[in-house]
Design a protein around this motif. Structure first.
Motif, PDB file in Angstrom:
ATOM      1  N   ALA A 141     -47.006 -28.814  41.892  1.00 33.67           N
ATOM      2  CA  ALA A 141     -46.578 -29.956  42.944  1.00 33.67           C
ATOM      3  C   ALA A 141     -47.917 -30.701  43.158  1.00 33.67           C
ATOM      4  N   VAL A 142     -48.479 -31.332  41.980  1.00 36.77           N
ATOM      5  CA  VAL A 142     -49.654 -32.090  42.367  1.00 36.77           C
ATOM      6  C   VAL A 142     -49.434 -33.315  42.464  1.00 36.77           C
ATOM      7  N   ALA A 143     -48.267 -33.923  41.893  1.00 40.68           N
ATOM      8  CA  ALA A 143     -47.817 -35.221  41.654  1.00 40.68           C
ATOM      9  C   ALA A 143     -46.437 -35.443  42.545  1.00 40.68           C
ATOM     10  N   GLU A 144     -46.132 -36.731  42.514  1.00 40.39           N
ATOM     11  CA  GLU A 144     -44.605 -37.070  42.828  1.00 40.39           C
ATOM     12  C   GLU A 144     -44.060 -37.786  41.803  1.00 40.39           C
ATOM     13  N   PHE A 145     -42.729 -37.651  41.789  1.00 39.85           N
ATOM     14  CA  PHE A 145     -41.976 -38.206  40.442  1.00 39.85           C
ATOM     15  C   PHE A 145     -40.627 -38.838  41.071  1.00 39.85           C
ATOM     16  N   GLU A 146     -40.108 -40.048  40.687  1.00 36.42           N
ATOM     17  CA  GLU A 146     -39.122 -40.660  41.172  1.00 36.42           C
ATOM     18  C   GLU A 146     -38.647 -41.428  40.047  1.00 36.42           C
ATOM     19  N   GLN A 147     -37.132 -41.691  39.844  1.00 32.91           N
ATOM     20  CA  GLN A 147     -36.510 -42.676  38.961  1.00 32.91           C
ATOM     21  C   GLN A 147     -36.808 -44.075  39.593  1.00 32.91           C
ATOM     22  N   LEU A 148     -37.222 -44.870  38.408  1.00 33.30           N
ATOM     23  CA  LEU A 148     -37.307 -46.467  38.884  1.00 33.30           C
ATOM     24  C   LEU A 148     -37.185 -47.361  37.607  1.00 33.30           C
ATOM     25  N   ASP A 149     -36.353 -48.176  37.682  1.00 35.74           N
ATOM     26  CA  ASP A 149     -36.330 -49.127  36.464  1.00 35.74           C
ATOM     27  C   ASP A 149     -37.437 -50.310  36.824  1.00 35.74           C
ATOM     28  N   LEU A 150     -38.457 -50.563  36.026  1.00 35.59           N
ATOM     29  CA  LEU A 150     -39.492 -51.348  36.300  1.00 35.59           C
ATOM     30  C   LEU A 150     -39.123 -52.728  36.288  1.00 35.59           C
ATOM     31  N   ALA A 151     -37.935 -52.962  35.559  1.00 33.95           N
ATOM     32  CA  ALA A 151     -37.356 -54.422  35.484  1.00 33.95           C
ATOM     33  C   ALA A 151     -36.564 -54.878  36.881  1.00 33.95           C
ATOM     34  N   ASP A 152     -36.453 -53.870  37.642  1.00 36.11           N
ATOM     35  CA  ASP A 152     -35.970 -54.045  38.712  1.00 36.11           C
ATOM     36  C   ASP A 152     -36.834 -54.190  39.985  1.00 36.11           C
ATOM     37  N   LEU A 153     -37.136 -55.545  40.199  1.00 34.10           N
ATOM     38  CA  LEU A 153     -38.301 -55.829  40.984  1.00 34.10           C
ATOM     39  C   LEU A 153     -38.312 -55.633  42.465  1.00 34.10           C
ATOM     40  N   VAL A 154     -36.876 -55.512  42.788  1.00 33.50           N
ATOM     41  CA  VAL A 154     -36.656 -55.224  44.283  1.00 33.50           C
ATOM     42  C   VAL A 154     -37.108 -53.819  44.579  1.00 33.50           C
ATOM     43  N   GLY A 155     -36.565 -53.005  43.389  1.00 35.45           N
ATOM     44  CA  GLY A 155     -37.057 -51.465  43.758  1.00 35.45           C
ATOM     45  C   GLY A 155     -38.384 -51.205  43.389  1.00 35.45           C
ATOM     46  N   VAL A 156     -38.921 -52.062  42.952  1.00 35.97           N
ATOM     47  CA  VAL A 156     -40.469 -51.859  42.593  1.00 35.97           C
ATOM     48  C   VAL A 156     -41.083 -52.385  44.015  1.00 35.97           C
ATOM     49  N   ARG A 157     -40.743 -53.417  44.628  1.00 30.77           N
ATOM     50  CA  ARG A 157     -41.410 -53.870  45.924  1.00 30.77           C
ATOM     51  C   ARG A 157     -41.177 -52.842  46.897  1.00 30.77           C
ATOM     52  N   ARG A 158     -39.949 -52.053  47.068  1.00 35.31           N
ATOM     53  CA  ARG A 158     -39.770 -51.013  47.858  1.00 35.31           C
ATOM     54  C   ARG A 158     -40.964 -50.031  47.673  1.00 35.31           C
ATOM     55  N   LEU A 159     -41.044 -49.471  46.415  1.00 38.14           N
ATOM     56  CA  LEU A 159     -42.192 -48.435  46.214  1.00 38.14           C
ATOM     57  C   LEU A 159     -43.339 -48.906  46.633  1.00 38.14           C
TER      58      LEU A 159
END
Length: 246
Positions: free
Chosen positions: A93-111
């Motif tokens: 558990a050294v990292a974190e992982f999540e699903q994200l569509d990089l073309a979804d800039l709203v989701g990217v901005r939330r990240l």
């Protein structure tokens, strides 16, 4: 169905059929051959106190390496199955992982809002993106970086196509790793000369450093040498952004 939807389904289909084991995908070379030398190129420009985000992390091979060099490492991928593989492989558990569509800039901005300014590692994502999504993916890099973050972007060049064809034309035909790529229609797109700098500049990114490299694959040629794709790398920052520590 749009091209972007087909692209997303193709990747999910690939990872859903995969075991997610290190080295199983054609491109999944050990981090000592990929993220490690890339981190050395990145080091003179980067603020190591910031987190790092691995955009297009796949099964997390490179993310786990990056976690040892930054205070926080987050891997994101379009495919839910890829994220599931990455979480299973991260036994410590050294990292974190999540699903994200990089073309979804709203989701990217939330990240970006959750993490604050961060560094970015992106390996061979733009050339695989649907052409209509390449500008949004480049914009995603800028959104994650903020003003202090730095990004390392590495992509195969058009010359990689000849290397891939050589692998496919081997004495026994395409190897299994490449057959899986073709089965799911994950065809590498040809990147035109000058396209990558134009995409990065169009996203408001300044190129701080750049060069050429061989992008190591997990596949080997029949003579035992490792397949390496001709590639370009770039270190980027927000245009007018502050220097590390500044």
């Amino acid at each position: 169905m749009s091209a972007s939807e087909r692209y997303a389904r193709a990747w999910e289909g690939y990872w859903a059929e995969s075991k997610g084991e290190p080295g199983e995908p054609f491109w999944d070379a050990d981090a000592t051959l990929t993220a490690a030398p890339h981190t050395e190129l990145f080091a003179p420009h980067v603020d190591r106190t910031l987190p790092v985000v691995d955009l297009g992390c796949g099964n997390g091979t490179q993310t786990r390496y990056l976690a040892g060099h930054f205070p926080r490492a987050v891997g994101v991928d379009l495919s839910a199955s890829a994220v599931a593989h990455a979480r299973r492989a991260d036994r410590d558990a050294v990292a974190e992982f999540e699903q994200l569509d990089l073309a979804d800039l709203v989701g990217v901005r939330r990240l970006g809002d959750r993490l604050g300014e961060a560094n970015v590692y992106m390996r061979a994502v733009l050339h695989q993106s649907d052409p209509a999504d390449r500008a949004p993916v480049a914009a995603a890099v800028a959104l994650v970086l903020g003003r202090r973050g730095r990004g390392f972007v590495v992509e195969p060049t058009a010359a990689a196509k000849a290397v891939l064809q050589q692998v496919a034309d081997g004495p026994d035909g395409p190897p299994e790793r490449l057959r899986q790529v073709r089965k799911h229609r994950l065809r590498p797109a040809e990147v035109a000369p000058g396209e990558l700098p134009a995409l990065l500049g169009g996203a408001g990114l300044a190129i701080l450093d750049q060069g050429e490299t061989g992008l190591a694959m997990s596949q080997r040629h029949p003579d035992g040498t490792r397949v390496a794709l001709p590639a370009q790398w770039f270190v980027v920052a927000a245009a007018g952004g502050s220097r590390p520590g500044g």
